[in-house]
Scaffold this motif. Sequence first.
Motif, PDB file in Angstrom:
ATOM      1  N   GLN A 102      12.848  38.014  -5.615  1.00  0.00           N
ATOM      2  CA  GLN A 102      13.592  36.583  -6.393  1.00  0.00           C
ATOM      3  C   GLN A 102      13.230  35.476  -5.385  1.00  0.00           C
ATOM      4  O   GLN A 102      13.184  34.350  -5.966  1.00  0.00           O
ATOM      5  CB  GLN A 102      15.087  36.865  -6.593  1.00  0.00           C
ATOM      6  CG  GLN A 102      15.188  38.310  -7.577  1.00  0.00           C
ATOM      7  CD  GLN A 102      14.762  37.662  -8.780  1.00  0.00           C
ATOM      8  OE1 GLN A 102      14.789  36.621  -9.532  1.00  0.00           O
ATOM      9  NE2 GLN A 102      14.508  38.709  -9.683  1.00  0.00           N
ATOM     10  N   ASN A 103      13.286  35.664  -3.871  1.00  0.00           N
ATOM     11  CA  ASN A 103      12.933  34.769  -3.304  1.00  0.00           C
ATOM     12  C   ASN A 103      11.594  33.912  -3.313  1.00  0.00           C
ATOM     13  O   ASN A 103      11.585  32.746  -3.013  1.00  0.00           O
ATOM     14  CB  ASN A 103      12.919  35.001  -1.612  1.00  0.00           C
ATOM     15  CG  ASN A 103      14.287  35.965  -1.289  1.00  0.00           C
ATOM     16  OD1 ASN A 103      15.173  35.803  -1.687  1.00  0.00           O
ATOM     17  ND2 ASN A 103      14.147  36.557  -0.109  1.00  0.00           N
ATOM     18  N   THR A 104      10.723  34.605  -3.908  1.00  0.00           N
ATOM     19  CA  THR A 104       9.369  34.082  -4.052  1.00  0.00           C
ATOM     20  C   THR A 104       8.834  33.490  -5.393  1.00  0.00           C
ATOM     21  O   THR A 104       7.837  33.419  -5.787  1.00  0.00           O
ATOM     22  CB  THR A 104       8.249  34.922  -3.285  1.00  0.00           C
ATOM     23  OG1 THR A 104       8.294  35.956  -4.215  1.00  0.00           O
ATOM     24  CG2 THR A 104       8.538  35.306  -2.009  1.00  0.00           C
ATOM     25  N   ASN A 105       9.907  33.653  -6.331  1.00  0.00           N
ATOM     26  CA  ASN A 105       9.673  33.515  -7.787  1.00  0.00           C
ATOM     27  C   ASN A 105       9.039  32.361  -7.975  1.00  0.00           C
ATOM     28  O   ASN A 105       7.996  31.945  -8.818  1.00  0.00           O
ATOM     29  CB  ASN A 105      10.938  33.235  -8.647  1.00  0.00           C
ATOM     30  CG  ASN A 105      11.524  34.624  -8.725  1.00  0.00           C
ATOM     31  OD1 ASN A 105      10.916  35.601  -8.914  1.00  0.00           O
ATOM     32  ND2 ASN A 105      12.850  34.582  -9.686  1.00  0.00           N
ATOM     33  N   SER A 106       9.153  31.068  -7.292  1.00  0.00           N
ATOM     34  CA  SER A 106       8.426  29.586  -7.424  1.00  0.00           C
ATOM     35  C   SER A 106       7.485  29.541  -6.349  1.00  0.00           C
ATOM     36  O   SER A 106       6.719  28.258  -6.350  1.00  0.00           O
ATOM     37  CB  SER A 106       9.267  28.688  -7.605  1.00  0.00           C
ATOM     38  OG  SER A 106      10.280  28.663  -6.610  1.00  0.00           O
ATOM     39  N   THR A 107       7.540  30.256  -5.117  1.00  0.00           N
ATOM     40  CA  THR A 107       6.713  29.930  -4.211  1.00  0.00           C
ATOM     41  C   THR A 107       5.610  30.874  -3.852  1.00  0.00           C
ATOM     42  O   THR A 107       4.772  30.457  -3.098  1.00  0.00           O
ATOM     43  CB  THR A 107       7.728  29.946  -2.874  1.00  0.00           C
ATOM     44  OG1 THR A 107       8.194  31.174  -2.467  1.00  0.00           O
ATOM     45  CG2 THR A 107       8.582  28.793  -3.099  1.00  0.00           C
ATOM     46  N   TYR A 108       5.598  32.052  -4.668  1.00  0.00           N
ATOM     47  CA  TYR A 108       4.469  32.921  -4.111  1.00  0.00           C
ATOM     48  C   TYR A 108       3.003  32.603  -4.056  1.00  0.00           C
ATOM     49  O   TYR A 108       2.135  33.072  -3.205  1.00  0.00           O
ATOM     50  CB  TYR A 108       4.468  34.222  -5.263  1.00  0.00           C
ATOM     51  CG  TYR A 108       4.261  33.913  -6.587  1.00  0.00           C
ATOM     52  CD1 TYR A 108       3.005  33.780  -7.004  1.00  0.00           C
ATOM     53  CD2 TYR A 108       5.366  33.434  -7.898  1.00  0.00           C
ATOM     54  CE1 TYR A 108       2.483  33.465  -8.372  1.00  0.00           C
ATOM     55  CE2 TYR A 108       5.018  33.244  -8.816  1.00  0.00           C
ATOM     56  CZ  TYR A 108       3.624  33.444  -9.230  1.00  0.00           C
ATOM     57  OH  TYR A 108       3.340  32.991 -10.732  1.00  0.00           O
ATOM     58  N   PRO A 109       2.583  31.418  -4.996  1.00  0.00           N
ATOM     59  CA  PRO A 109       1.277  31.047  -4.621  1.00  0.00           C
ATOM     60  C   PRO A 109       0.931  30.600  -3.308  1.00  0.00           C
ATOM     61  O   PRO A 109      -0.368  30.393  -2.791  1.00  0.00           O
ATOM     62  CB  PRO A 109       0.930  30.039  -5.816  1.00  0.00           C
ATOM     63  CG  PRO A 109       1.964  30.144  -6.783  1.00  0.00           C
ATOM     64  CD  PRO A 109       3.408  30.622  -5.814  1.00  0.00           C
ATOM     65  N   HIS A 110       1.846  29.921  -2.611  1.00  0.00           N
ATOM     66  CA  HIS A 110       1.428  29.538  -1.342  1.00  0.00           C
ATOM     67  C   HIS A 110       2.399  29.960  -0.247  1.00  0.00           C
ATOM     68  O   HIS A 110       2.420  29.446   0.932  1.00  0.00           O
ATOM     69  CB  HIS A 110       1.567  27.777  -1.197  1.00  0.00           C
ATOM     70  CG  HIS A 110       2.945  27.661  -2.038  1.00  0.00           C
ATOM     71  ND1 HIS A 110       3.948  27.442  -0.979  1.00  0.00           N
ATOM     72  CD2 HIS A 110       3.182  26.904  -3.159  1.00  0.00           C
ATOM     73  CE1 HIS A 110       5.059  27.035  -1.845  1.00  0.00           C
ATOM     74  NE2 HIS A 110       4.374  26.857  -3.197  1.00  0.00           N
ATOM     75  N   THR A 111       2.796  31.127  -0.482  1.00  0.00           N
ATOM     76  CA  THR A 111       3.738  31.962   0.724  1.00  0.00           C
ATOM     77  C   THR A 111       2.803  32.873   1.399  1.00  0.00           C
ATOM     78  O   THR A 111       2.027  33.695   0.891  1.00  0.00           O
ATOM     79  CB  THR A 111       4.626  32.644  -0.105  1.00  0.00           C
ATOM     80  OG1 THR A 111       5.808  32.007  -0.825  1.00  0.00           O
ATOM     81  CG2 THR A 111       5.542  33.565   1.122  1.00  0.00           C
ATOM     82  N   PRO A 112       2.376  32.631   2.530  1.00  0.00           N
ATOM     83  CA  PRO A 112       1.675  33.274   3.461  1.00  0.00           C
ATOM     84  C   PRO A 112       1.936  34.521   3.811  1.00  0.00           C
ATOM     85  O   PRO A 112       3.319  35.111   3.713  1.00  0.00           O
ATOM     86  CB  PRO A 112       1.382  32.332   4.797  1.00  0.00           C
ATOM     87  CG  PRO A 112       2.946  32.025   4.906  1.00  0.00           C
ATOM     88  CD  PRO A 112       3.327  31.602   3.550  1.00  0.00           C
TER      89      PRO A 112
END
Length: 546
Positions: free
Chosen positions: A341-351
Amino acid sequence: MSKISKKVAGLTLAGAVAISSLALAPKKEEVEAQDKKKQPTNVIMMVMDGTSSTATTLSRWYKGGNLAMDQMMAGGVRTYSAESAITDSAPAGTALATGHKSDDKYIGILPSVVTSPGLEQVSEKDAQRPVANVLEGAKQQGKATGLIATSEIQHATPADFSAHTTHRSNYGDIAEQQVYQNIDVVLGGGKESLSPGTGKNARKDGEDLLQQLERKKYDFVENRDELLNTKSNKIWGSFAPGALAYDMDRATTKPSEPTLADMTGKAIDTLKKDKDGFFLFVEGSKPDWAAHANDPVGMISDVLAFDAAVKKAVDFAKKDGNTMVIAVADHGNSGLSIGSQNTNSTYPHTPVSAYIDPLKKAKMTVEGALSQLKPDKSNLKEVAALYGLDDLTAEEERKLMESKNLGLEMAHMLANRANLGITSTGHTGEDVFLYSYGPERLFGLVENTDLPKKMAKFMGFDLGQLTNKLYANAKEGFEKKGYTTRIDTTDANNPVFVAEKGNQKVELPANKNIVKVSGVANELTGINVYNGKDFYVSESVFKLVK
C-alpha cells in the motif's frame, strides 16, 4: 487440462523464460552435454520449502547478482493437492516423491479425499495405501541414497522421500522407518526423535535408534567438523535436537552446525563413490518457516543458503555429465509482494534500494534476534536493531512492548519499512518455478507429480511397479497361502502383523525391514508399513514362507 492446452501453456512459459533470461541460459556446449545419457545415472532432487517466486526475486535483489538457480530456469510447477488449491507440505512432498497427489498431513500414501478437478478418485480399498518413492526406487536399483534437510529430518518433506504414515506429526514412526530404510547418508536436525526421553518428539516405543545406527555401522556425526572429516560411506548427521539455525544466524547462535551447502557437498562426495550411481534429496526447509513468520529476512537468508547448495549440485553435474538436477519449491507461502500500500502511487519511480536497504540493516532473522531477548525485555531496542529496526519511534516501541506476538510484530514493521506486502501467515496456491539441469531435463508448465515419474524413468524403474513390489497387502497375501492373520497391538507403540499356519509363525513389526519366521529374523527389501487398518509389506516376504 488437455494435453494440447498443457503443451501450449508449457511452451508459452518456457518461451517467456527463454526470451527474458538469455543471459542466464547455459552455454550451447552445456545444453548439448545435458542431452547425452549414459550409465550410471544420478539424480539430485532439491526442494526449497514454501518459497514463492517473489521470495526468489527479492533474494536476487538482496544478493546483487544472479542466483545459481537462474541458469536452470525451465518452467513452472502446479502445486495443488488432491483436496485443495493450496497444499500442505506433506501432500506436496508426496506428489514430488511418489507421483501421486494426496491429502493434508499424509506422508507417502494415497489420498482418502479427492475433490480437485481432473483427478481420478481413489477406491476405498486403496485409500491410505503406501506408494513407493524415488529414493526407494534408487535403492532397488543398487544406487547409493542420501537425505538432507535443515529442519528435523523427520519433517514432512524429507519424510515423504523416506517414509509412509497417515500424519506428518508421527515423528516416531517416520524416524524408525528412515533408520530401517538403510539410507547411506542422512543429514539434518531431529536427534530428539532417535531416542527415548521427555521431549515432545522423543521416542515412545522404547527403542533407541542410536544403538541401531551403531549396529548398522553408521558414522554418527554431530557437528560440521565431524561431518567434513569423516571418511565413512555411511553417515548419519544429527546436528540439533530439532531444526538447524537459519543461515544468517548460524555464526552467532549455532556456529558448530554445517551449512546446507556443506551437507550437500559432503553427501555428493560420499555417494558418488557408488559404481551404480546415486539419488540425493536436499531440502532447504526454513524459507517456509520464515514465510509463516512473515520474516522477509529469514526468507532471503535461507533462499540464498539453498542457492549455494544448488551451485554445489550443478557444479558436480557439469563435471559428471550424467546427473539430473531438479530444484523446485513445493508450494508458496505468505503472499509476499515487492510493493505494498505504501507504493500504490509511487511504484513507477521507487528504486530497488527502497525495498532492499531496510532489509540490509538486519544482522539476524526474527528468530535469531529474539534468541537474544532478555526475559524482562530490557534490551528490546537492541534486539529490534539486530533485526534492522533501528531508530524506533515511541509508537513503534510501545507496539513492540505490548505485543502478544513480538516476532510477527517485528516482521510486519520491517516489511512496512521495506515496502513489502504480505497477505497471510499460511501457504498460498500459486504455481512455482521449475529449475532443472542435466540429461532429459524437464521444461514447461508441469504437474508436481510429473517430476518423480521423470526421475524414475531416468534411473530405470517404474513407480507403479515398484509400489506393487514393496507394498503388498499382508493380510491378502498370507490368507491366499492359507494362513490365519491378526494385528497384535498389545503394545500400541509397536504393532506387529502375525500370520500363522500349522507350526509356522510369521511376525512383521511395523516400520522395520524385518520379518521373523518361526523366531528367525530376516531382512527384507522394503519396510513394513501399518496405516492403522492394514499392514503393507514387501512381496519378498511371501517367498520366505511356504
